[in-house]
Design an enzyme around this catalytic site. Structure first.
Site, PDB file in Angstrom:
ATOM      1  N   TYR A  13      37.609  47.707  29.908  1.00 27.41           N
ATOM      2  CA  TYR A  13      38.635  48.703  30.243  1.00 27.41           C
ATOM      3  C   TYR A  13      39.149  49.417  28.989  1.00 27.41           C
ATOM      4  O   TYR A  13      40.357  49.489  28.760  1.00 27.41           O
ATOM      5  CB  TYR A  13      39.808  48.042  30.985  1.00 27.41           C
ATOM      6  CG  TYR A  13      39.358  47.101  32.082  1.00 27.41           C
ATOM      7  CD1 TYR A  13      38.850  47.597  33.279  1.00 27.41           C
ATOM      8  CD2 TYR A  13      39.406  45.726  31.895  1.00 27.41           C
ATOM      9  CE1 TYR A  13      38.407  46.741  34.267  1.00 27.41           C
ATOM     10  CE2 TYR A  13      38.956  44.865  32.888  1.00 27.41           C
ATOM     11  CZ  TYR A  13      38.460  45.385  34.076  1.00 27.41           C
ATOM     12  OH  TYR A  13      38.016  44.527  35.051  1.00 27.41           O
ATOM     13  N   TYR A 141      42.294  41.595  43.593  1.00 28.89           N
ATOM     14  CA  TYR A 141      41.247  41.962  42.637  1.00 28.89           C
ATOM     15  C   TYR A 141      39.994  41.152  42.960  1.00 28.89           C
ATOM     16  O   TYR A 141      40.059  39.929  43.083  1.00 28.89           O
ATOM     17  CB  TYR A 141      41.682  41.688  41.191  1.00 28.89           C
ATOM     18  CG  TYR A 141      40.553  41.971  40.227  1.00 28.89           C
ATOM     19  CD1 TYR A 141      40.268  43.276  39.819  1.00 28.89           C
ATOM     20  CD2 TYR A 141      39.723  40.944  39.766  1.00 28.89           C
ATOM     21  CE1 TYR A 141      39.201  43.546  38.983  1.00 28.89           C
ATOM     22  CE2 TYR A 141      38.657  41.211  38.929  1.00 28.89           C
ATOM     23  CZ  TYR A 141      38.394  42.514  38.539  1.00 28.89           C
ATOM     24  OH  TYR A 141      37.324  42.782  37.721  1.00 28.89           O
ATOM     25  N   ASP A 238      38.052  34.301  47.980  1.00 30.61           N
ATOM     26  CA  ASP A 238      37.572  34.533  46.624  1.00 30.61           C
ATOM     27  C   ASP A 238      38.357  33.602  45.699  1.00 30.61           C
ATOM     28  O   ASP A 238      39.494  33.878  45.346  1.00 30.61           O
ATOM     29  CB  ASP A 238      37.785  36.007  46.265  1.00 30.61           C
ATOM     30  CG  ASP A 238      37.382  36.329  44.830  1.00 30.61           C
ATOM     31  OD1 ASP A 238      37.105  35.382  44.062  1.00 30.61           O
ATOM     32  OD2 ASP A 238      37.363  37.521  44.482  1.00 30.61           O
ATOM     33  N   LYS A 267      34.013  32.266  37.231  1.00 30.90           N
ATOM     34  CA  LYS A 267      34.850  32.011  36.058  1.00 30.90           C
ATOM     35  C   LYS A 267      34.727  30.583  35.503  1.00 30.90           C
ATOM     36  O   LYS A 267      33.842  30.331  34.700  1.00 30.90           O
ATOM     37  CB  LYS A 267      36.294  32.385  36.374  1.00 30.90           C
ATOM     38  CG  LYS A 267      36.475  33.911  36.408  1.00 30.90           C
ATOM     39  CD  LYS A 267      37.920  34.344  36.273  1.00 30.90           C
ATOM     40  CE  LYS A 267      38.035  35.814  35.916  1.00 30.90           C
ATOM     41  NZ  LYS A 267      38.071  36.719  37.059  1.00 30.90           N
TER      42      LYS A 267
END
Ligand SMILES: *Cc1c(COP(=O)(O)O)cnc(C)c1O
Length: 412
Positions: A13, A141, A238, A267
């Protein structure tokens, strides 16, 4: 600052050339990152939730080395190997009973894409191809690929940049922002109207991570799952951010023992060593889906699977519940009093997650410089200054993190 890095390499980003300082890491050990210039900082981010055991962990190093001597990678089309088989067995074992089919993806975003594609193929094969949209919570997200972006928060996500391209989905009120009853009512109304075109609901259980670091009542999951079932909408959880202990349960879904139809993991799966993710589903869905149309080149990479096995074993053989309870207690004790500061809007704590929301946007460059001066690495974004430390962090080290947060808040 490295000029080649600044001029030529994109960071997450960010612009290239980069506008804010990047710090060069020479090595990492325990909870410490060693930066150029002989500075050692405590990593309060666990490299974006993943390095739950810290760095340079001998058991994990060993797992990679042993696998490296055998083979680092082979294609997964038509071939298989013990690391994938063993890891899949473990994942089936430690996740809800109904989940017993595993797809190995190469990143969290891809695991989400696979979950969405499973849902689409499922309804297609059930002769309901009209069910091709998704419903999700605001403030969520789920990753940066196109399908995943399409279910990220429509306001703070990247929708405005890609509005003509992203598939149209349904966004309902989040129980992290309105009351649970109001959120459920919105979900029910939307399902009543549109469930004929909805394949699945996708959401992060209990903690909404990168979309705003918000926490909600786990009871919502039970009721949302029941509504989805009633309206023939698949229920995808998720757990890419919340899985492997972060919230205080091994998986956040265990707060209420909800059984999703599809589960995404990533992750912390490899203890932060390598990129790997997984999508799990039920026998019934796998059967209906038939041939799943996905197959990454580096699917089920043996090095990544080996280190994932070692990481999960290390976690389960450690007193992780106690470690996380101790982290949570210290975060509560040290960060909760910040609620009375003028520039603090909210403090949110659950498990090994501590979030301070300020009243205005944080100058990341300035904040990071102040933090590093105090020996701490954090990555604020928007109004949020937060920590998700490795579970192995000592109370003294965690106190350094919370003290740095306090100091920075006074100086921002
Ligand atoms: C980080 C994250 C993803 C995306 O994972 P990547 O490995 O970055 O692609 C998806 N969902 C959630 C909840 C995440 O936190």
């Amino acid at each position: 600052m490295d000029t080649f890095d600044q001029q030529h390499i994109w960071h997450p980003y960010a612009k290239v050339p980069s506008q804010i300082q990047t710090y060069k890491v020479l090595s990492a050990n325990g909870v410490y990152l060693s930066l150029e210039g002989d500075r050692h900082v405590i990593d309060g981010m666990s490299s974006w939730w993943s390095a739950i055991h810290g760095y340079n962990v001998s058991q994990l190093n060993q797992a990679v080395k042993q696998q490296l001597e055998k083979m680092s990678h082979v294609m997964f089309g038509g071939l298989t190997h013990d690391p994938a088989i063993r890891l899949a067995q473990i994942l089936v074992d430690i996740t809800p009973k109904n989940l017993d089919k595993v797809f190995f993806a190469d990143s969290g975003s891809v695991a989400v894409e696979v979950a969405l594609k499973m849902s689409l193929q499922y309804w297609h094969n059930k002769n309901q191809p009209n069910k091709h949209q998704f419903i999700t919570l605001r403030g969520g997200y789920h990753g940066d690929t196109l399908g995943a972006m399409g279910v990220c928060d429509p306001d703070n996500g990247m929708h405005h940049l890609f509005s003509g391209v992203l598939p149209k989905n349904y966004f309902v009120k989040s129980p992290s922002m309105v009351s649970m009853d109001e959120a459920l009512e919105d979900l029910e109304l939307t399902l009543n109207k549109y469930s004929n075109s909805i394949a699945a609901m996708i959401l992060e259980p209990v903690v909404q991570g990168a979309g705003g670091m918000r926490i909600y009542n786990p009871q919502y999951l039970i009721k949302a799952k029941a509504l989805c079932k009633k309206h023939q909408v698949l229920f995808i959880l998720d757990e890419i951010a919340t899985g492997f202990g972060r919230t205080g349960e091994l998986f956040a879904l265990e707060y209420v023992d909800v059984e999703p139809d599809i589960l995404c993991l990533g992750k912390a799966l490899t203890g932060g060593y390598m990129t790997l993710a997984a999508t799990l589903t039920t026998d019934e869905i796998a059967h209906a889906v038939g041939t799943l149309m996905h197959g990454p080149t580096f699917m089920a990479n043996p090095l990544a699977c080996s280190v994932a096995i070692a990481s999960i074993e290390l976690l389960l053989n450690s007193p992780w519940q106690d470690n996380i309870a101790n982290i949570e207690a210290l975060l509560n004790r040290e960060l909760s009093p910040l609620r009375t500061e003028d520039n603090v809007a909210d403090v949110r704590i659950l498990g090994a997650i501590g979030v301070v929301e300020l009243t205005r946007d944080i100058d990341i460059g300035k904040a990071q410089k102040l933090l590093i001066d105090q020996g701490v690495w954090l990555r604020p974004y928007g109004k949020l200054l937060y920590t998700m430390p490795p579970f192995t962090i000592s109370q003294q080290e965690l106190l350094s993190v919370t003290n740095a947060i306090k100091t920075v808040i006074k100086e921002l």
